[in-house]
Design a protein around this motif. Structure first.
Motif, PDB file in Angstrom:
ATOM      1  N   ARG A  36       0.955  -0.983   0.119  1.00  0.00           N
ATOM      2  CA  ARG A  36      -0.208  -0.019  -0.112  1.00  0.00           C
ATOM      3  C   ARG A  36       0.827   1.274  -0.072  1.00  0.00           C
ATOM      4  N   GLY A  40       0.645   1.169  -4.047  1.00  0.00           N
ATOM      5  CA  GLY A  40      -0.607   1.299  -3.835  1.00  0.00           C
ATOM      6  C   GLY A  40      -1.346   2.469  -4.513  1.00  0.00           C
ATOM      7  N   GLU A  41      -2.629   2.625  -4.311  1.00  0.00           N
ATOM      8  CA  GLU A  41      -3.432   3.564  -5.234  1.00  0.00           C
ATOM      9  C   GLU A  41      -2.788   5.006  -4.599  1.00  0.00           C
ATOM     10  N   TYR A  67      -6.936  -2.904 -11.321  1.00  0.00           N
ATOM     11  CA  TYR A  67      -6.137  -2.633 -10.174  1.00  0.00           C
ATOM     12  C   TYR A  67      -7.000  -1.821  -9.007  1.00  0.00           C
ATOM     13  N   SER A  68      -6.905  -2.466  -7.913  1.00  0.00           N
ATOM     14  CA  SER A  68      -7.173  -1.753  -6.628  1.00  0.00           C
ATOM     15  C   SER A  68      -6.865  -2.175  -5.613  1.00  0.00           C
ATOM     16  N   ASP A  69      -6.440  -1.462  -4.690  1.00  0.00           N
ATOM     17  CA  ASP A  69      -5.752  -1.911  -3.500  1.00  0.00           C
ATOM     18  C   ASP A  69      -6.290  -3.446  -2.903  1.00  0.00           C
ATOM     19  N   ARG A  70      -7.602  -3.341  -2.867  1.00  0.00           N
ATOM     20  CA  ARG A  70      -8.446  -4.562  -2.316  1.00  0.00           C
ATOM     21  C   ARG A  70      -8.051  -5.765  -3.199  1.00  0.00           C
ATOM     22  N   ASP A 413       0.018   3.772   6.495  1.00  0.00           N
ATOM     23  CA  ASP A 413       0.776   2.665   5.479  1.00  0.00           C
ATOM     24  C   ASP A 413       2.173   3.030   5.578  1.00  0.00           C
TER      25      ASP A 413
END
Length: 477
Positions: A36, A40-41, A67-70, A413
């Motif tokens: 993250r 990450g985003e 793409y997404s962090d999840r 993070d």
């Protein structure tokens, strides 16, 4: 085809596969815990921005599609779960094709991470894990005897790892030819371990023996991997001993452990394990293994040309799938250790009397009284890149500004990557970075001060910096 199988190597395969699964587990857990803040985003080098200009053909990855962090976290943790199950031996209870597919999914997941990881994943052990993982797909499980061709390909990979590292040293820094590099290496390596201080203070003649033994193990012993047993097993054993010495002397992620796993695949354990009847491999499996062997041999010409070149490159992939790569390490050894020390203050206006509080990192040297920790095979990516940042600001230019910005925001993070937050209640108003020269203390200094390091201030690395606002531009004092 009786020549196709090597049933005596069933235990060698089992040991190798369990070791590889353990290293996959470490790699996926590390990706899940660190991504993250890094990619990450809202990371320092966000994946969504990277895939906008990196086409699929250059960086094949499932994160090119979405793409997404999840989603990334789900993929990383799924890889960790699959790796843990392989470590427990789950694949041996499945049909052969299912086990192969399982290993292939792991390889594809980690390839997807590496190909969007940018500078955080630009290390030789990433390609080594991928190349090893690709070969593991064709190694089979308990439903078939180990294929001879894949066992030879694993030795070919091990040979390139060791021989490439030996050549880059002989061709590179003259201290390797003079056997003096280890006068400095234990002190200046990227991330020292808890025993590095003691290794550094070994007598000079022993350092020369270390360097000479390294040349023997990397330039002569690998050739013996292709000889009949028990010579090949003895050669693999020497490589294992050398790698364990490196494990004790520093933190090099999973490079040494993966090299050990490759070496163990070349050891004939039949005298210890005895016969273990296995069914004959199906025809489709033989065809796939032969096709994979032809592919690897065809792709090997560029790594071979690199090995033979006077301008040998170190740790390079020649295809976006990282199938056949070239390896090498520490062709040049630093004589001086620089460290970037990052500090913050909550005072509204920095003055000569301002109190600055230092950010501590988990692995890289900071507090001179703190004994370096052992983290390998776990890889602290930010700590490693901070070592490069100290060598030259150019290495840090793409991400260092974003790192400082996140410290000024008390980004949760990012702070998780550090050992502690000196500003737990509110973000600092200013952050600065200073460059220091670090050296190990000697025995007398250690006894009198309790300090493992001593440091000397050199210069400003980043002047005091604060967040800009709509009314006030970013200010450096």
């Amino acid at each position: 085809m009786e020549w196709f199988s090597a049933p005596d190597y069933w235990l060698s395969r089992l040991v190798f596969q369990r070791a590889l699964a353990a290293l996959y587990l470490v790699a996926f857990v590390g990706a899940a815990l660190q991504f993250r803040a890094l990619i990450g985003e809202r990371g320092m080098l966000p994946v969504p921005e990277y895939v906008r200009y990196a086409p699929m053909r250059r960086a094949p990855s499932i994160f090119q599609l979405h793409y997404s962090d999840r989603f990334f976290a789900c993929c990383a943790w799924a890889g960790a779960v699959l790796s843990a199950a392989l470590l427990g031996g789950a694949a041996d209870h499945l049909p052969l094709w299912t086990a192969m597919l399982w290993w292939a999914v792991l390889w594809a997941l980690y390839l997807s991470i590496v190909n969007v990881g940018q500078t955080w994943y630009a290390f030789g052990w990433e390609s080594l894990l991928l190349e090893t993982g690709f070969l593991a797909v064709f190694l089979g499980n308990e439903r078939a005897a180990p294929p001879v061709l894949v066992l030879w390909l694993l030795r070919w990979l091990l040979f390139r790892v060791e021989f490439g590292a030996g050549l880059i040293k002989i061709r590179g820094d003259e201290c390797w030819r003079r056997l003096t590099c280890l006068y400095h290496h234990h002190e200046t390596q990227p991330m020292p371990g808890p025993l590095s201080w003691f290794f550094h203070h070994l007598p000079g003649p022993l350092h020369r023996v270390e360097a000479a033994a390294n040349h023997v193990t990397q330039l002569l012993v690998p050739v013996l991997l292709f000889t009949p047993q028990p010579v090949a097993s003895a050669a693999a054993g020497l490589i294992v001993v050398t790698q364990l010495w490196l494990v004790l002397s520093g933190n090099f992620a999973w490079l040494n452990w993966l090299t050990i796993a490759l070496a163990l695949s070349a050891v004939d354990f039949s005298a210890l394990a005895g016969p273990h009847p296995l069914p004959a491999p199906p025809l489709w499996y033989e065809v796939l293994v032969i096709a994979a062997t032809v592919l690897v041999l065809a792709l090997s010409h560029r790594p071979v040309r690199n090995l033979l070149s006077r301008r040998q490159a170190m740790n390079r992939s020649f295809d976006p799938l990282h199938l056949v790569n070239t390896y090498g390490a520490f062709g040049t050894v630093g004589r001086v250790r620089y460290e970037v020390v990052i500090e913050g203050t909550d005072e509204r206006v920095p003055r000569p009397t301002t109190v600055w509080r230092e950010y501590g990192f988990r692995g890289k040297p900071g507090d001179v009284r703190r004994l370096p920790r052992q983290f390998a095979p776990y890889h602290l990516r930010l700590d490693w890149l901070m070592w490069f940042a100290a060598l030259s600001p150019a290495y840090a230019r793409p991400w260092f500004g974003g790192f400082v910005e996140r410290l000024l925001e008390n980004d949760r993070d990012t702070l998780k990557l550090l050992r502690g937050n000196p500003f737990p209640d509110a973000p600092p108003t200013y952050v600065r970075a200073r460059l220091y020269h670090y050296t190990f203390t000697d025995w007398r200094q250690l006894r009198s001060t309790g300090a493992w390091w001593q440091r000397r201030y050199l210069r400003e690395y980043l002047p005091p910096t604060r967040l800009s606002t709509t009314d006030v531009p970013a200010e450096r004092v």
